[in-house]
Design an enzyme around this catalytic site. Structure first.
Site, PDB file in Angstrom:
ATOM      1  N   SER A 198      39.430  38.547  32.965  1.00 49.02           N
ATOM      2  CA  SER A 198      39.193  37.331  32.173  1.00 49.02           C
ATOM      3  C   SER A 198      38.346  37.651  30.941  1.00 49.02           C
ATOM      4  O   SER A 198      38.359  36.921  29.959  1.00 49.02           O
ATOM      5  CB  SER A 198      38.546  36.246  33.027  1.00 49.02           C
ATOM      6  OG  SER A 198      37.749  36.816  34.016  1.00 49.02           O
ATOM      7  N   MET A 217      36.455  33.780  40.572  1.00 46.95           N
ATOM      8  CA  MET A 217      35.610  32.950  39.713  1.00 46.95           C
ATOM      9  C   MET A 217      36.483  32.139  38.756  1.00 46.95           C
ATOM     10  O   MET A 217      35.994  31.641  37.737  1.00 46.95           O
ATOM     11  CB  MET A 217      34.615  33.821  38.947  1.00 46.95           C
ATOM     12  CG  MET A 217      33.672  34.544  39.904  1.00 46.95           C
ATOM     13  SD  MET A 217      32.087  34.964  39.180  1.00 46.95           S
ATOM     14  CE  MET A 217      32.599  36.001  37.843  1.00 46.95           C
ATOM     15  N   LYS A 269      40.296  46.801  41.105  1.00 49.28           N
ATOM     16  CA  LYS A 269      39.768  46.757  39.734  1.00 49.28           C
ATOM     17  C   LYS A 269      38.234  46.830  39.754  1.00 49.28           C
ATOM     18  O   LYS A 269      37.624  47.523  38.968  1.00 49.28           O
ATOM     19  CB  LYS A 269      40.256  45.468  39.080  1.00 49.28           C
ATOM     20  CG  LYS A 269      39.382  44.849  38.038  1.00 49.28           C
ATOM     21  CD  LYS A 269      39.564  45.524  36.697  1.00 49.28           C
ATOM     22  CE  LYS A 269      38.944  44.765  35.560  1.00 49.28           C
ATOM     23  NZ  LYS A 269      37.635  44.225  35.804  1.00 49.28           N
ATOM     24  N   GLY A 298      46.273  39.495  37.859  1.00 46.33           N
ATOM     25  CA  GLY A 298      45.536  40.259  38.870  1.00 46.33           C
ATOM     26  C   GLY A 298      45.176  39.378  40.056  1.00 46.33           C
ATOM     27  O   GLY A 298      45.415  39.727  41.217  1.00 46.33           O
ATOM     28  N   HIS A 299      44.620  38.197  39.760  1.00 47.35           N
ATOM     29  CA  HIS A 299      44.305  37.241  40.828  1.00 47.35           C
ATOM     30  C   HIS A 299      45.590  36.792  41.543  1.00 47.35           C
ATOM     31  O   HIS A 299      45.628  36.690  42.768  1.00 47.35           O
ATOM     32  CB  HIS A 299      43.635  35.986  40.263  1.00 47.35           C
ATOM     33  CG  HIS A 299      42.360  36.222  39.509  1.00 47.35           C
ATOM     34  ND1 HIS A 299      42.258  36.078  38.159  1.00 47.35           N
ATOM     35  CD2 HIS A 299      41.116  36.578  39.943  1.00 47.35           C
ATOM     36  CE1 HIS A 299      41.019  36.316  37.770  1.00 47.35           C
ATOM     37  NE2 HIS A 299      40.301  36.639  38.836  1.00 47.35           N
TER      38      HIS A 299
HETATM   39  P1  AMP Z   1      36.867  37.585  39.559  1.00 42.32           P
HETATM   40  O1  AMP Z   1      37.476  36.229  39.354  1.00 42.32           O
HETATM   41  O2  AMP Z   1      36.772  38.388  38.310  1.00 42.32           O
HETATM   42  O3  AMP Z   1      35.604  37.546  40.381  1.00 42.32           O
HETATM   43  O4  AMP Z   1      37.918  38.397  40.446  1.00 42.32           O
HETATM   44  C1  AMP Z   1      38.368  37.879  41.674  1.00 42.32           C
HETATM   45  C2  AMP Z   1      39.139  38.942  42.401  1.00 42.32           C
HETATM   46  O5  AMP Z   1      40.250  39.354  41.619  1.00 42.32           O
HETATM   47  C3  AMP Z   1      38.300  40.182  42.667  1.00 42.32           C
HETATM   48  O6  AMP Z   1      38.605  40.664  43.969  1.00 42.32           O
HETATM   49  C4  AMP Z   1      38.777  41.134  41.611  1.00 42.32           C
HETATM   50  O7  AMP Z   1      38.624  42.498  41.966  1.00 42.32           O
HETATM   51  C5  AMP Z   1      40.249  40.759  41.522  1.00 42.32           C
HETATM   52  N1  AMP Z   1      40.804  41.193  40.249  1.00 42.32           N
HETATM   53  C6  AMP Z   1      40.301  40.962  39.009  1.00 42.32           C
HETATM   54  N2  AMP Z   1      41.061  41.573  38.070  1.00 42.32           N
HETATM   55  C7  AMP Z   1      42.062  42.214  38.740  1.00 42.32           C
HETATM   56  C8  AMP Z   1      43.162  43.023  38.339  1.00 42.32           C
HETATM   57  N3  AMP Z   1      43.403  43.309  37.057  1.00 42.32           N
HETATM   58  N4  AMP Z   1      43.983  43.506  39.298  1.00 42.32           N
HETATM   59  C9  AMP Z   1      43.751  43.224  40.609  1.00 42.32           C
HETATM   60  N5  AMP Z   1      42.736  42.465  41.053  1.00 42.32           N
HETATM   61  C10 AMP Z   1      41.895  41.963  40.132  1.00 42.32           C
END
Ligand code: AMP
Length: 278
Positions: free
Chosen positions: A184, A28, A147, A34-35
Site C-alpha cells: 500500500s 490494515m 513480503k 497481495g492481500h
Molecule cells: P498489511 O495490510 O500491510 O499489514 O498486510 C497484511 C498482510 O498482507 C500481511 O500478512 C502482509 O505480509 C501481506 N502482504 C502485504 N503485501 C503483500 C504482497 N505483495 N504479497 C503477499 N502478501 C502481502
C-alpha cells in the site's frame, strides 16, 4: 459481488462465525492483489474466511505515518467479498485496546535486527495485535505474506511460544509487472521514485542468479545487489543482507535456507522486500 458482513465487535464476530472453522487474514486495509491472494487461499482452505481490517496504531513509529495510512473500508470490503471473504472484522481502536489496556507481547532475538532495529517498538505492536486477533477469532488457519518476512518469523515464534490457536500459513509475495513487491506504500511514490524502486527486486534477482551460478560468498553477493540500488539516486539503502531464514542472523556463506532481506527509503517511504537465495 458476493455478499458478506462487516462487523465491528468481538460479540458480533462470534455470532457471525457461528462456530464454523475459520481462516483469518489480518490486514490494515487498502487491499491490493497481495492481500487478495491471501484471502483467496483462505477461501480455498476454510469454510469461512474472516478478513480483519485494522490500522493498528501501536505498530506505527510516527503519528504522521499513522494519520497518512489509507482508510477505505467500503471498497476493501467489496474487493474482499468478491474473492471469497465472508466477514470483515473492522474494530475501532477502543475495541481492540479498551481503557486500561496494559499488555504488550515482545518477541526477543528475532526482533533485534533489520526492521526491528530501524523501527523501535514496531514488532511489539504487531505481535500484540496479532495475539489479540488470534484469540478473538480463534481461527483454524491464519494467513500472512512472506513480503513481510521478519514479521512472519516473529508471528510464527510468538504463535509457537504462546500456544496460540490454529496454524500459521505463509504465502509468497505478489509482485507488480516490473517485480516490485505490491504494498500500500507504493501509492505514495512519485512516478520517478516508482520507476527507481524496480531496482529493489532487480538487486534481489541479480543476487539469486549469481548464487545459482555458484557464488556462495554473502559479502560478494550483497556487493552485487548494493551496486544496483546505489545506482538509483532516489533510493537510500537501509540494509541489504543475507540471513538464515529461521534465525534471521547474517550468514557469511550461503547455505540452504538463505534469504536476502532488503529495506530502502525513497524520500519518506520505506520499502522492504526479500527473496530466497539458496
Ligand atoms: P498489511 O495490510 O500491510 O499489514 O498486510 C497484511 C498482510 O498482507 C500481511 O500478512 C502482509 O505480509 C501481506 N502482504 C502485504 N503485501 C503483500 C504482497 N505483495 N504479497 C503477499 N502478501 C502481502
Amino acid at each position: 459481488m458476493t455478499s458478506g458482513r462487516i462487523v465491528t465487535t468481538p460479540a458480533q464476530l462470534r455470532a457471525a462465525m457461528g462456530g464454523q472453522p475459520v481462516g483469518l487474514v489480518p490486514t490494515m486495509g487498502a487491499l491490493h492483489e497481495g492481500h487478495l491472494s491471501l484471502i483467496r487461499q483462505s477461501a480455498r482452505d476454510n469454510p469461512l474466511t474472516v478478513v480483519s481490517v485494522f490500522v493498528n496504531p501501536t505498530q506505527f513509529g510516527s503519528a504522521t505515518d499513522l494519520a497518512a495510512y489509507p482508510r477505505v473500508l467500503e471498497s476493501d470490503a467489496a474487493r474482499a467479498f468478491t474473492v471469497g471473504a465472508d466477514i470483515i472484522y473492522a474494530p475501532a481502536a477502543e475495541i481492540v485496546y479498551p481503557p486500561g489496556f496494559s499488555t504488550t507481547v515482545t518477541v526477543a532475538a528475532l526482533t533485534d535486527r533489520w526492521e526491528g532495529a530501524s523501527r523501535p517498538g514496531h514488532f511489539a505492536g504487531v505481535a500484540t495485535v496479532v495475539a489479540i486477533l488470534l484469540n478473538t477469532v480463534r481461527p483454524a488457519r491464519s494467513y500472512f505474506g512472506e513480503k513481510d518476512f521478519q514479521q512472519l518469523a516473529v508471528i510464527r515464534r510468538m504463535h509457537a511460544d504462546l500456544l496460540l490457536p490454529g496454524e500459521i500459513i505463509g504465502r509468497p509475495t505478489v509482485r507488480d509487472r516490473d517485480g516490485l513487491a505490491l504494498s500500500s506504500r507504493n501509492a505514495r511514490l512519485s512516478p520517478d521514485e516508482r520507476a527507481a524502486a524496480a531496482a529493489i527486486p532487480q538487486a534481489l534477482y541479480t543476487m539469486r542468479d549469481a548464487a545459482d551460478a555458484g557464488e556462495t560468498d554473502s559479502g560478494r553477493l550483497v556487493a552485487r545487489g548494493r551496486m544496483i540500488i546505489d545506482a538509483q539516486p532516489l533510493l537510500t539503502l537501509d540494509y541489504l543482507a543475507i540471513v538464515d531464514e529461521q534465525t534471521l542472523e547474517p550468514l557469511g556463506v550461503l547455505r540452504s535456507g538463505s534469504r536476502a532481506l532488503v529495506a530502502v527509503v525513497a524520500r519518506d517511504t520505506r520499502l522492504i522486500d526479500n527473496l530466497a537465495i539458496a
